[in-house]
Design a protein around this motif. Structure first.
Motif, PDB file in Angstrom:
ATOM      1  N   GLY A  40     -48.366 -43.088 -94.341  1.00 32.30           N
ATOM      2  CA  GLY A  40     -48.995 -42.606 -95.575  1.00 32.30           C
ATOM      3  C   GLY A  40     -47.982 -42.498 -96.694  1.00 32.30           C
ATOM      4  O   GLY A  40     -47.374 -43.489 -97.090  1.00 32.30           O
ATOM      5  N   THR A  41     -47.780 -41.279 -97.187  1.00 33.77           N
ATOM      6  CA  THR A  41     -46.850 -41.049 -98.293  1.00 33.77           C
ATOM      7  C   THR A  41     -45.475 -40.588 -97.824  1.00 33.77           C
ATOM      8  O   THR A  41     -44.635 -40.218 -98.636  1.00 33.77           O
ATOM      9  CB  THR A  41     -47.416 -39.983 -99.252  1.00 33.77           C
ATOM     10  OG1 THR A  41     -47.606 -38.756 -98.514  1.00 33.77           O
ATOM     11  CG2 THR A  41     -48.741 -40.428 -99.853  1.00 33.77           C
ATOM     12  N   HIS A  42     -45.246 -40.601 -96.510  1.00 30.95           N
ATOM     13  CA  HIS A  42     -43.983 -40.097 -95.968  1.00 30.95           C
ATOM     14  C   HIS A  42     -43.316 -41.135 -95.069  1.00 30.95           C
ATOM     15  O   HIS A  42     -43.971 -42.013 -94.526  1.00 30.95           O
ATOM     16  CB  HIS A  42     -44.225 -38.825 -95.148  1.00 30.95           C
ATOM     17  CG  HIS A  42     -44.665 -37.662 -95.955  1.00 30.95           C
ATOM     18  ND1 HIS A  42     -45.945 -37.545 -96.470  1.00 30.95           N
ATOM     19  CD2 HIS A  42     -44.005 -36.559 -96.347  1.00 30.95           C
ATOM     20  CE1 HIS A  42     -46.040 -36.423 -97.152  1.00 30.95           C
ATOM     21  NE2 HIS A  42     -44.881 -35.792 -97.086  1.00 30.95           N
ATOM     22  N   ASP A  43     -42.033 -40.981 -94.911  1.00 31.99           N
ATOM     23  CA  ASP A  43     -41.284 -41.744 -93.920  1.00 31.99           C
ATOM     24  C   ASP A  43     -40.949 -40.801 -92.766  1.00 31.99           C
ATOM     25  O   ASP A  43     -40.489 -39.683 -92.986  1.00 31.99           O
ATOM     26  CB  ASP A  43     -39.974 -42.293 -94.493  1.00 31.99           C
ATOM     27  CG  ASP A  43     -40.201 -43.436 -95.464  1.00 31.99           C
ATOM     28  OD1 ASP A  43     -41.248 -44.100 -95.373  1.00 31.99           O
ATOM     29  OD2 ASP A  43     -39.318 -43.664 -96.308  1.00 31.99           O
ATOM     30  N   VAL A  44     -41.188 -41.241 -91.553  1.00 30.09           N
ATOM     31  CA  VAL A  44     -40.837 -40.465 -90.360  1.00 30.09           C
ATOM     32  C   VAL A  44     -39.564 -41.074 -89.792  1.00 30.09           C
ATOM     33  O   VAL A  44     -39.501 -42.278 -89.541  1.00 30.09           O
ATOM     34  CB  VAL A  44     -41.966 -40.502 -89.303  1.00 30.09           C
ATOM     35  CG1 VAL A  44     -41.550 -39.725 -88.059  1.00 30.09           C
ATOM     36  CG2 VAL A  44     -43.259 -39.951 -89.882  1.00 30.09           C
ATOM     37  N   LEU A  45     -38.531 -40.237 -89.639  1.00 32.33           N
ATOM     38  CA  LEU A  45     -37.253 -40.694 -89.119  1.00 32.33           C
ATOM     39  C   LEU A  45     -37.155 -40.377 -87.633  1.00 32.33           C
ATOM     40  O   LEU A  45     -37.403 -39.242 -87.218  1.00 32.33           O
ATOM     41  CB  LEU A  45     -36.097 -40.011 -89.852  1.00 32.33           C
ATOM     42  CG  LEU A  45     -36.086 -40.130 -91.373  1.00 32.33           C
ATOM     43  CD1 LEU A  45     -34.902 -39.371 -91.945  1.00 32.33           C
ATOM     44  CD2 LEU A  45     -36.072 -41.565 -91.811  1.00 32.33           C
ATOM     45  N   PHE A  46     -36.822 -41.369 -86.839  1.00 30.56           N
ATOM     46  CA  PHE A  46     -36.550 -41.178 -85.418  1.00 30.56           C
ATOM     47  C   PHE A  46     -35.041 -41.292 -85.255  1.00 30.56           C
ATOM     48  O   PHE A  46     -34.447 -42.303 -85.641  1.00 30.56           O
ATOM     49  CB  PHE A  46     -37.278 -42.241 -84.579  1.00 30.56           C
ATOM     50  CG  PHE A  46     -38.773 -42.080 -84.637  1.00 30.56           C
ATOM     51  CD1 PHE A  46     -39.426 -41.275 -83.723  1.00 30.56           C
ATOM     52  CD2 PHE A  46     -39.513 -42.713 -85.621  1.00 30.56           C
ATOM     53  CE1 PHE A  46     -40.796 -41.111 -83.774  1.00 30.56           C
ATOM     54  CE2 PHE A  46     -40.887 -42.556 -85.684  1.00 30.56           C
ATOM     55  CZ  PHE A  46     -41.535 -41.751 -84.759  1.00 30.56           C
ATOM     56  N   CYS A  47     -34.442 -40.245 -84.715  1.00 27.81           N
ATOM     57  CA  CYS A  47     -32.982 -40.162 -84.695  1.00 27.81           C
ATOM     58  C   CYS A  47     -32.448 -39.909 -83.293  1.00 27.81           C
ATOM     59  O   CYS A  47     -33.118 -39.315 -82.456  1.00 27.81           O
ATOM     60  CB  CYS A  47     -32.527 -39.034 -85.612  1.00 27.81           C
ATOM     61  SG  CYS A  47     -33.085 -39.229 -87.314  1.00 27.81           S
ATOM     62  N   ARG A  48     -31.211 -40.347 -83.093  1.00 30.66           N
ATOM     63  CA  ARG A  48     -30.480 -40.060 -81.856  1.00 30.66           C
ATOM     64  C   ARG A  48     -29.470 -38.962 -82.155  1.00 30.66           C
ATOM     65  O   ARG A  48     -28.657 -39.091 -83.059  1.00 30.66           O
ATOM     66  CB  ARG A  48     -29.742 -41.304 -81.375  1.00 30.66           C
ATOM     67  CG  ARG A  48     -30.657 -42.338 -80.793  1.00 30.66           C
ATOM     68  CD  ARG A  48     -29.857 -43.471 -80.132  1.00 30.66           C
ATOM     69  NE  ARG A  48     -30.776 -44.419 -79.557  1.00 30.66           N
ATOM     70  CZ  ARG A  48     -31.270 -45.469 -80.199  1.00 30.66           C
ATOM     71  NH1 ARG A  48     -30.909 -45.713 -81.435  1.00 30.66           N
ATOM     72  NH2 ARG A  48     -32.129 -46.285 -79.608  1.00 30.66           N
ATOM     73  N   VAL A  49     -29.519 -37.892 -81.384  1.00 30.86           N
ATOM     74  CA  VAL A  49     -28.576 -36.795 -81.561  1.00 30.86           C
ATOM     75  C   VAL A  49     -27.241 -37.229 -80.985  1.00 30.86           C
ATOM     76  O   VAL A  49     -27.164 -37.643 -79.832  1.00 30.86           O
ATOM     77  CB  VAL A  49     -29.084 -35.512 -80.874  1.00 30.86           C
ATOM     78  CG1 VAL A  49     -28.054 -34.394 -80.995  1.00 30.86           C
ATOM     79  CG2 VAL A  49     -30.422 -35.081 -81.460  1.00 30.86           C
TER      80      VAL A  49
END
Length: 93
Positions: free
Chosen positions: A45-54
């Motif tokens: 939608g209007t957002h970006d979802v970030l998938f991250c590695r700790v």
């Protein structure tokens, strides 16, 4: 400080900072910090979802914490897992 129009130099001068593995700034006395590398970005939608590695963690002995949930701030503290039972720190199952 970071939500307004305060210049970046003043924002960072207001607290003590360090860095972890990635070199990103981390508050020295924060309750917990997750230092991450972005693995993927998904537009929703209007957002970006970030998938991250700790890649690094920092935890302090700070027990006076706030969380923003349900349009309000709530105080949360460190709880003894042996005494916690099935409820979360917010008192919900």
């Amino acid at each position: 400080m970071f939500g307004g129009k305060v210049p970046a130099e003043e924002r960072f001068a207001a607290a003590d900072w360090s860095t972890l593995a990635t070199g990103a700034p981390v508050l020295v006395d924060c309750a917990a910090a997750f230092d991450c590398r972005i693995a993927d970005i998904v537009n929703v939608g209007t957002h970006d979802v970030l998938f991250c590695r700790v890649v690094a963690l920092q935890r302090s002995g700070c027990t006076d914490n706030l969380i923003y949930f349900g349009r309000a701030y709530h105080a949360i503290g460190v709880i003894n897992p042996a005494e916690a039972g099935p409820k979360s720190a917010l008192g919900r199952s």
